[in-house]
Write a protein that holds these residues in place. Structure first.
Motif, PDB file in Angstrom:
ATOM      1  N   SER A  13       0.824  -1.212   0.000  1.00 15.57           N
ATOM      2  CA  SER A  13       0.000   0.000   0.000  1.00 15.57           C
ATOM      3  C   SER A  13       0.852   1.252   0.000  1.00 15.57           C
ATOM      4  CB  SER A  13      -0.878   0.033   1.257  1.00 15.57           C
ATOM      5  OG  SER A  13      -1.694  -1.090   1.309  1.00 15.57           O
ATOM      6  N   THR A  14       0.229   2.342  -0.415  1.00 12.10           N
ATOM      7  CA  THR A  14       0.884   3.636  -0.345  1.00 12.10           C
ATOM      8  C   THR A  14       1.010   4.038   1.125  1.00 12.10           C
ATOM      9  OG1 THR A  14      -1.223   4.785  -0.504  1.00 12.10           O
ATOM     10  CG2 THR A  14      -0.026   4.409  -2.570  1.00 12.10           C
ATOM     11  N   LYS A  15       1.960   4.873   1.413  1.00 15.86           N
ATOM     12  CA  LYS A  15       2.164   5.365   2.784  1.00 15.86           C
ATOM     13  C   LYS A  15       0.868   6.003   3.272  1.00 15.86           C
ATOM     14  CE  LYS A  15       5.382   6.901   5.897  1.00 15.86           C
ATOM     15  NZ  LYS A  15       6.630   6.355   6.296  1.00 15.86           N
ATOM     16  N   ASN A  16       0.440   5.623   4.456  1.00 16.28           N
ATOM     17  CA  ASN A  16      -0.793   6.123   5.085  1.00 16.28           C
ATOM     18  C   ASN A  16      -2.048   5.828   4.263  1.00 16.28           C
ATOM     19  OD1 ASN A  16       0.709   7.235   7.248  1.00 16.28           O
ATOM     20  ND2 ASN A  16       1.175   9.017   5.972  1.00 16.28           N
ATOM     21  N   ARG A  17      -1.937   4.912   3.332  1.00 20.83           N
ATOM     22  CA  ARG A  17      -3.044   4.548   2.431  1.00 20.83           C
ATOM     23  C   ARG A  17      -3.575   5.764   1.659  1.00 20.83           C
ATOM     24  NH1 ARG A  17      -4.808  -1.090   2.876  1.00 20.83           N
ATOM     25  NH2 ARG A  17      -5.972  -0.446   1.064  1.00 20.83           N
ATOM     26  N   ASP A  18      -2.675   6.725   1.391  1.00 13.37           N
ATOM     27  CA  ASP A  18      -3.052   7.900   0.605  1.00 13.37           C
ATOM     28  C   ASP A  18      -3.360   7.471  -0.832  1.00 13.37           C
ATOM     29  OD1 ASP A  18      -2.687   9.686   2.699  1.00 13.37           O
ATOM     30  OD2 ASP A  18      -0.570  10.018   2.208  1.00 13.37           O
ATOM     31  N   SER A  19      -4.376   8.084  -1.416  1.00 11.66           N
ATOM     32  CA  SER A  19      -4.832   7.727  -2.763  1.00 11.66           C
ATOM     33  C   SER A  19      -4.002   8.414  -3.849  1.00 11.66           C
ATOM     34  CB  SER A  19      -6.312   8.088  -2.924  1.00 11.66           C
ATOM     35  OG  SER A  19      -7.091   7.322  -2.057  1.00 11.66           O
ATOM     36  N   PHE A  20      -2.708   8.129  -3.860  1.00 13.21           N
ATOM     37  CA  PHE A  20      -1.816   8.719  -4.850  1.00 13.21           C
ATOM     38  C   PHE A  20      -2.096   8.202  -6.263  1.00 13.21           C
ATOM     39  CE2 PHE A  20       1.243   9.581  -1.313  1.00 13.21           C
ATOM     40  CZ  PHE A  20       1.391  10.945  -1.549  1.00 13.21           C
ATOM     41  N   LEU A  21      -2.614   6.996  -6.358  1.00 15.27           N
ATOM     42  CA  LEU A  21      -2.784   6.354  -7.662  1.00 15.27           C
ATOM     43  C   LEU A  21      -4.240   6.429  -8.105  1.00 15.27           C
ATOM     44  CD1 LEU A  21      -0.652   3.208  -6.781  1.00 15.27           C
ATOM     45  CD2 LEU A  21       0.138   5.344  -7.817  1.00 15.27           C
ATOM     46  N   ASN A  22      -4.828   7.614  -7.992  1.00  7.54           N
ATOM     47  CA  ASN A  22      -6.274   7.762  -8.198  1.00  7.54           C
ATOM     48  C   ASN A  22      -6.679   8.389  -9.528  1.00  7.54           C
ATOM     49  OD1 ASN A  22      -5.408  10.301  -7.664  1.00  7.54           O
ATOM     50  ND2 ASN A  22      -6.863  10.743  -6.040  1.00  7.54           N
ATOM     51  N   THR A  23      -5.753   8.529 -10.443  1.00 13.97           N
ATOM     52  CA  THR A  23      -6.107   9.034 -11.772  1.00 13.97           C
ATOM     53  C   THR A  23      -6.073   7.860 -12.748  1.00 13.97           C
ATOM     54  OG1 THR A  23      -3.840   9.502 -12.401  1.00 13.97           O
ATOM     55  CG2 THR A  23      -5.035  11.266 -11.267  1.00 13.97           C
ATOM     56  N   PHE A  24      -6.428   8.108 -13.973  1.00 14.45           N
ATOM     57  CA  PHE A  24      -6.423   7.027 -14.959  1.00 14.45           C
ATOM     58  C   PHE A  24      -5.009   6.669 -15.393  1.00 14.45           C
ATOM     59  CE2 PHE A  24      -6.470   5.536 -19.364  1.00 14.45           C
ATOM     60  CZ  PHE A  24      -7.207   4.371 -19.189  1.00 14.45           C
ATOM     61  N   ASP A  25      -4.183   7.681 -15.652  1.00 15.76           N
ATOM     62  CA  ASP A  25      -2.882   7.415 -16.265  1.00 15.76           C
ATOM     63  C   ASP A  25      -1.770   7.056 -15.287  1.00 15.76           C
ATOM     64  OD1 ASP A  25      -2.969  10.056 -15.356  1.00 15.76           O
ATOM     65  OD2 ASP A  25      -1.469  10.706 -16.799  1.00 15.76           O
ATOM     66  N   ILE A  26      -1.766   7.602 -14.078  1.00 11.67           N
ATOM     67  CA  ILE A  26      -0.666   7.329 -13.141  1.00 11.67           C
ATOM     68  C   ILE A  26      -0.559   5.841 -12.803  1.00 11.67           C
ATOM     69  CG2 ILE A  26       0.240   7.741 -10.822  1.00 11.67           C
ATOM     70  CD1 ILE A  26      -0.701  10.639 -11.091  1.00 11.67           C
ATOM     71  N   PRO A  27      -1.666   5.173 -12.410  1.00 13.03           N
ATOM     72  CA  PRO A  27      -1.527   3.740 -12.107  1.00 13.03           C
ATOM     73  C   PRO A  27      -1.030   2.923 -13.305  1.00 13.03           C
ATOM     74  CG  PRO A  27      -3.683   4.542 -11.417  1.00 13.03           C
ATOM     75  CD  PRO A  27      -3.023   5.644 -12.174  1.00 13.03           C
ATOM     76  N   LEU A  28      -1.483   3.270 -14.495  1.00 15.71           N
ATOM     77  CA  LEU A  28      -1.037   2.547 -15.691  1.00 15.71           C
ATOM     78  C   LEU A  28       0.463   2.712 -15.902  1.00 15.71           C
ATOM     79  CD1 LEU A  28      -3.935   3.377 -18.192  1.00 15.71           C
ATOM     80  CD2 LEU A  28      -3.580   1.279 -16.881  1.00 15.71           C
ATOM     81  N   LYS A  29       0.949   3.941 -15.741  1.00 18.95           N
ATOM     82  CA  LYS A  29       2.382   4.206 -15.896  1.00 18.95           C
ATOM     83  C   LYS A  29       3.194   3.458 -14.841  1.00 18.95           C
ATOM     84  CE  LYS A  29       1.903   8.825 -17.882  1.00 18.95           C
ATOM     85  NZ  LYS A  29       2.082  10.264 -17.646  1.00 18.95           N
ATOM     86  N   VAL A  30       2.715   3.499 -13.599  1.00 23.14           N
ATOM     87  CA  VAL A  30       3.440   2.847 -12.503  1.00 23.14           C
ATOM     88  C   VAL A  30       3.476   1.341 -12.722  1.00 23.14           C
ATOM     89  CG1 VAL A  30       3.390   2.354 -10.019  1.00 23.14           C
ATOM     90  CG2 VAL A  30       2.992   4.689 -10.840  1.00 23.14           C
ATOM     91  N   ARG A  31       2.354   0.746 -13.054  1.00 21.89           N
ATOM     92  CA  ARG A  31       2.309  -0.709 -13.276  1.00 21.89           C
ATOM     93  C   ARG A  31       3.184  -1.115 -14.455  1.00 21.89           C
ATOM     94  NH1 ARG A  31      -3.826  -0.195 -12.885  1.00 21.89           N
ATOM     95  NH2 ARG A  31      -4.001   0.284 -10.680  1.00 21.89           N
ATOM     96  N   LYS A  32       3.149  -0.324 -15.530  1.00 19.22           N
ATOM     97  CA  LYS A  32       3.995  -0.615 -16.697  1.00 19.22           C
ATOM     98  C   LYS A  32       5.471  -0.561 -16.302  1.00 19.22           C
ATOM     99  CE  LYS A  32       4.790   0.929 -21.456  1.00 19.22           C
ATOM    100  NZ  LYS A  32       6.121   1.486 -21.550  1.00 19.22           N
ATOM    101  N   HIS A  33       5.822   0.464 -15.509  1.00 19.80           N
ATOM    102  CA  HIS A  33       7.210   0.595 -15.079  1.00 19.80           C
ATOM    103  C   HIS A  33       7.624  -0.575 -14.180  1.00 19.80           C
ATOM    104  CE1 HIS A  33      10.984   2.363 -13.943  1.00 19.80           C
ATOM    105  NE2 HIS A  33      10.680   2.098 -12.686  1.00 19.80           N
ATOM    106  N   ILE A  34       6.753  -0.959 -13.246  1.00 21.47           N
ATOM    107  CA  ILE A  34       7.070  -2.085 -12.361  1.00 21.47           C
ATOM    108  C   ILE A  34       7.260  -3.358 -13.181  1.00 21.47           C
ATOM    109  CG2 ILE A  34       6.133  -3.595 -10.550  1.00 21.47           C
ATOM    110  CD1 ILE A  34       4.946  -1.068  -9.229  1.00 21.47           C
TER     111      ILE A  34
END
Length: 143
Positions: A13-34
């Motif tokens: 999880s993100t630190k403090n369960r903050d919703s950092f990955l709450n847009t359409f493109d950021i989670p896709l970019k992060v998952r692709k990078h991982i």
């Protein structure tokens, strides 16, 4: 040569369960990078998905790998990459803790489906929570 097939369902999880990955493109970019980083490091990442504040991975351990090292690599490098590329407002980091459980081969497909359907799963949970809260309000206001 050894034949090893050990599947692990990993959640962090993100630190403090903050919703950092709450847009359409950021989670896709992060998952692709991982995914790309996992390939580079020889980590077999079968499936990855998540929600606004956490990430699910289905991995298979190699003979020279352990869960702690894989988690350290994936979380550490991805948070560095997110911050370097300024994908979030403020400093991004993952929580120190994580969840990891072995998955029997007979359950791999079920876990893949669970990970793949995270968006649907969390929408249903949010709807159930909203209905519960609404019912609680109705009950409290009728007393």
């Amino acid at each position: 040569m050894a034949f090893i097939k050990i599947y692990i369902h990993l959640v962090f999880s993100t630190k403090n369960r903050d919703s950092f990955l709450n847009t359409f493109d950021i989670p896709l970019k992060v998952r692709k990078h991982i995914k790309e980083y996992a390939i580079e490091k020889g980590i077999f990442l079968d499936m990855i998905n998540g929600y606004s504040d956490h990430c699910h991975c289905l991995i298979s351990l190699g003979s020279d790998q352990n869960i702690e090292k894989i988690v350290q690599l994936l979380k550490g490098e991805s948070s560095h990459w997110i911050n370097k590329n300024k994908l979030t407002l403020g400093k991004f980091s993952w929580q120190d803790e994580y969840f990891a459980v072995s998955v029997s081969e007979s359950m791999v497909e079920s876990v893949r489906n669970y990970i793949k359907n995270q968006e649907k799963h969390h929408q249903k949970k949010a709807l159930e929570r909203n209905i519960r809260n609404l019912l609680k309000d109705i009950i409290l206001n009728t007393k």
